[in-house]
Design a protein around this motif. Structure first.
Motif, mmCIF file in Angstrom:
data_model
loop_
_atom_site.group_PDB
_atom_site.id
_atom_site.type_symbol
_atom_site.label_atom_id
_atom_site.label_comp_id
_atom_site.label_asym_id
_atom_site.label_seq_id
_atom_site.Cartn_x
_atom_site.Cartn_y
_atom_site.Cartn_z
ATOM 1 N N ASP A 121 0.879 -1.170 0.000
ATOM 2 C CA ASP A 121 0.000 0.000 0.000
ATOM 3 C C ASP A 121 0.916 1.219 0.000
ATOM 4 O OD1 ASP A 121 -1.643 2.150 0.533
ATOM 5 O OD2 ASP A 121 -2.629 1.244 2.273
ATOM 6 N N GLN A 122 0.876 1.985 -1.078
ATOM 7 C CA GLN A 122 1.793 3.110 -1.214
ATOM 8 C C GLN A 122 1.457 4.278 -0.291
ATOM 9 O OE1 GLN A 122 2.731 4.301 -5.270
ATOM 10 N NE2 GLN A 122 2.417 2.209 -6.032
ATOM 11 N N THR A 123 0.340 4.201 0.424
ATOM 12 C CA THR A 123 -0.050 5.316 1.284
ATOM 13 C C THR A 123 0.251 5.078 2.762
ATOM 14 O OG1 THR A 123 -2.336 4.514 1.560
ATOM 15 C CG2 THR A 123 -1.876 5.942 -0.325
ATOM 16 N N LYS A 174 -8.704 4.716 4.204
ATOM 17 C CA LYS A 174 -9.270 4.158 2.972
ATOM 18 C C LYS A 174 -9.379 5.221 1.892
ATOM 19 C CE LYS A 174 -10.363 0.518 2.770
ATOM 20 N NZ LYS A 174 -11.624 -0.144 3.095
ATOM 21 N N ARG A 177 -6.007 5.967 0.348
ATOM 22 C CA ARG A 177 -5.583 4.844 -0.491
ATOM 23 C C ARG A 177 -6.340 4.838 -1.820
ATOM 24 N NH1 ARG A 177 -6.203 -1.622 0.897
ATOM 25 N NH2 ARG A 177 -4.629 -2.371 -0.585
ATOM 26 N N LEU A 181 -4.877 5.046 -5.632
ATOM 27 C CA LEU A 181 -5.175 3.979 -6.597
ATOM 28 C C LEU A 181 -5.863 4.535 -7.843
ATOM 29 C CD1 LEU A 181 -6.402 1.150 -4.179
ATOM 30 C CD2 LEU A 181 -4.348 1.071 -5.626
ATOM 31 N N ASP A 270 -8.547 -3.083 4.205
ATOM 32 C CA ASP A 270 -7.287 -2.754 4.879
ATOM 33 C C ASP A 270 -7.017 -3.697 6.048
ATOM 34 O OD1 ASP A 270 -6.480 -0.535 3.291
ATOM 35 O OD2 ASP A 270 -8.073 0.644 4.200
#
Length: 313
Positions: A121-123, A174, A177, A181, A270
């Protein structure tokens, strides 16, 4: 020796009698160790709150001056003590700043995961596997029938419609993210964000998370442009506008019931699914597993005669 009463469930929350502190308490306490800033894990009003810097920022936004009397900010891998218990935070991969809590007492390591996921997850910071004698794991999706699909495959579903989309997502974690995305995998979509989500987005960016482009919600844009707009809203807004016209509805969640009556299903979670929980148990290599926040029955059955699984809730 493993202490069966090292962590107990009380009306206030998870209590460690040997350190006289609470993990993610649900009422104000003197000593609170907070894994992350979601409201079911972090409340305002405690005397001393031990957490990561990002968790402090989110709590201060959400609870203002009532967030805590004193914050004690700890980095990942930085050990500290509360009474006789040594504590170290490790990334949980759930949201920005989320932490697993490793507690060491009399030579035994107890690892509380809080909420977590192990997929990229890049966040947020990636999940870290930590060896422990006792793994105290969430079991939200501890069901062999639950396997979360690829979030990339899920988000790319939105490319299949040109219509405007009302996308429900939790304000903290969320939503950020989803913004990232969408920017990476749905480049033709114009991302708009509900005003209540914007402060959390700004905090993410303050911590160096690059989410991509987005704009504050503009009613005129949604009304006048009937294609390629994605409006991200918190759950309360999503459910209050259940009859919204000229939009396709979607809600980003691992829960099936939240996908019902929507135009697009969007299974983006998540939390760890069944396979992720098994992988975590394998890599943590505990002597025992204690389960929380869900049903640990199927884990108990799966490890029958191989390892003790204790259901705390």
């Amino acid at each position: 020796m493993i202490l069966d009463d090292f962590i107990t469930i009380t009306p206030t929350g998870l209590y460690c009698v040997y350190g006289d502190f609470y993990l993610d308490p649900q009422q104000p306490v003197t000593e609170a160790v907070v894994s992350h800033a979601h409201g079911d894990h972090a409340i305002g009003g405690s005397q001393n709150v031990y957490c990561t810097a990002a968790t402090e920022s989110f709590m201060k936004h959400r609870y203002r001056k009532f967030a805590a009397v004193d914050f004690h900010i700890k980095s990942y891998h930085q050990s500290f003590k509360i009474n006789d218990v040594s504590i170290t935070f490790y990334s949980a991969g759930h949201i920005l700043g989320s932490a697993q809590v490793l507690m060491e007492y009399q030579g035994i390591k107890y690892l509380y995961t809080g909420d977590y996921k192990i997929e990229p997850d890049q966040t947020c910071e990636p999940f870290e596997f930590v060896k422990a004698d006792i793994l105290i794991t969430e079991s939200t999706f501890a069901n062999p029938d639950t396997k979360h699909p690829s979030p990339i495959v899920e988000i790319e579903k939105l490319n299949e419609t040109n219509s405007n989309i009302m996308l429900g997502a939790y304000a903290l974690g969320k939503s950020q993210r989803i913004i990232q995305l969408l920017n990476q995998h749905c480049p033709d979509k114009n991302v708009m964000v509900h005003h209540s989500i914007m402060p959390f987005v700004k905090i993410y960016e303050d911590y160096g998370m690059r989410l991509g482009s987005y704009k504050m919600y503009d009613r005129k844009v949604m009304k006048n442009i009937q294609e390629h707009q994605v409006y991200i809203v918190p759950p309360m807004v999503f459910h209050s506008y259940h009859k919204a016209i000229n939009v396709v509805r979607a809600f980003a969640s691992g829960w099936k019931n939240l996908q019902q009556q929507n135009g697009i299903s969007l299974y983006i979670s998540d939390h760890a699914d069944w396979n992720a929980i098994l992988e975590t148990i394998e890599k943590v290599a505990p002597q025992q597993v204690w389960t929380l926040h869900g049903d640990g029955t199927q884990l108990k059955d799966y490890y029958k005669d191989r390892m003790e699984v204790k259901i705390l809730n």
